[in-house]
Design a protein around this motif. Structure first.
Motif, PDB file in Angstrom:
ATOM      1  N   UNK A   3       0.818  -1.162  -0.106  1.00 54.94           N
ATOM      2  CA  UNK A   3      -0.014   0.004  -0.087  1.00 54.94           C
ATOM      3  C   UNK A   3       0.768   1.234  -0.006  1.00 54.94           C
ATOM      4  N   UNK A   4       0.303   2.414  -0.291  1.00 49.70           N
ATOM      5  CA  UNK A   4       1.111   3.558  -0.528  1.00 49.70           C
ATOM      6  C   UNK A   4       0.721   4.327   0.715  1.00 49.70           C
ATOM      7  N   UNK A   5       1.471   5.522   0.922  1.00 49.60           N
ATOM      8  CA  UNK A   5       1.495   5.923   2.290  1.00 49.60           C
ATOM      9  C   UNK A   5       0.037   6.552   2.288  1.00 49.60           C
ATOM     10  N   UNK A  32      11.297   0.310   1.803  1.00 46.37           N
ATOM     11  CA  UNK A  32      11.343   1.295   0.545  1.00 46.37           C
ATOM     12  C   UNK A  32      11.748   0.505  -0.691  1.00 46.37           C
ATOM     13  N   UNK A  33      11.100   1.157  -1.580  1.00 47.03           N
ATOM     14  CA  UNK A  33      11.339   0.830  -3.087  1.00 47.03           C
ATOM     15  C   UNK A  33      12.704   1.337  -3.531  1.00 47.03           C
ATOM     16  N   UNK A  40       4.217  -0.127   2.211  1.00 48.38           N
ATOM     17  CA  UNK A  40       3.698  -0.770   3.241  1.00 48.38           C
ATOM     18  C   UNK A  40       3.189  -2.164   2.971  1.00 48.38           C
ATOM     19  N   UNK A  41       3.768  -3.239   3.250  1.00 48.04           N
ATOM     20  CA  UNK A  41       3.510  -4.737   2.920  1.00 48.04           C
ATOM     21  C   UNK A  41       2.518  -5.065   4.210  1.00 48.04           C
TER      22      UNK A  41
END
Length: 115
Positions: A3-5, A32-33, A40-41
């Motif tokens: 998921x994104x921030x 982080x990528x 967010x896993x």
């Protein structure tokens, strides 16, 4: 799936500042990528939700850290939860006292205005 921030902020009803604070305090380690963006896993989101629930219950960050550092120590977890419950009960009692005061004042002023 990650998921994104923005998605996490909406799901947990918190701010980005709060997430950064929890990360700084060592409660979260967010992957982080390759561009340095937080991803967010599921385990990270689950841990964050636990932190949010503990905080909403009034448990301090330092205590949450101890809980996470000793995940099998049920007695420690219960100690913090009992303490938080006592604090909430005390807050409710104070609020009930304040409510009684306000109700008395409202009644007093209502009677004066009716005269």
């Amino acid at each position: 799936m990650t998921l994104s921030m923005k998605e996490v902020l909406a799901a947990c009803n918190i701010t980005a500042h709060t997430i950064r604070y929890y990360e700084k305090e060592g409660l979260l380690s967010i992957p982080r990528n390759m561009h340095g963006v937080r991803e967010f896993d599921e385990p990270t989101v689950a841990r964050l939700k636990s932190v949010v629930h503990y905080r909403n219950a009034g448990i301090p960050v330092k205590a949450i850290k101890q809980i996470f550092d000793q995940p099998n120590n049920v007695d420690l977890r219960l100690e913090f939860m009992y303490e938080a419950r006592q604090n909430i009960i005390a807050d409710i009692e104070k609020m009930q006292e304040t409510l009684g005061y306000l109700n008395n004042k409202i009644n007093l002023h209502t009677k004066k205005n009716a005269s």
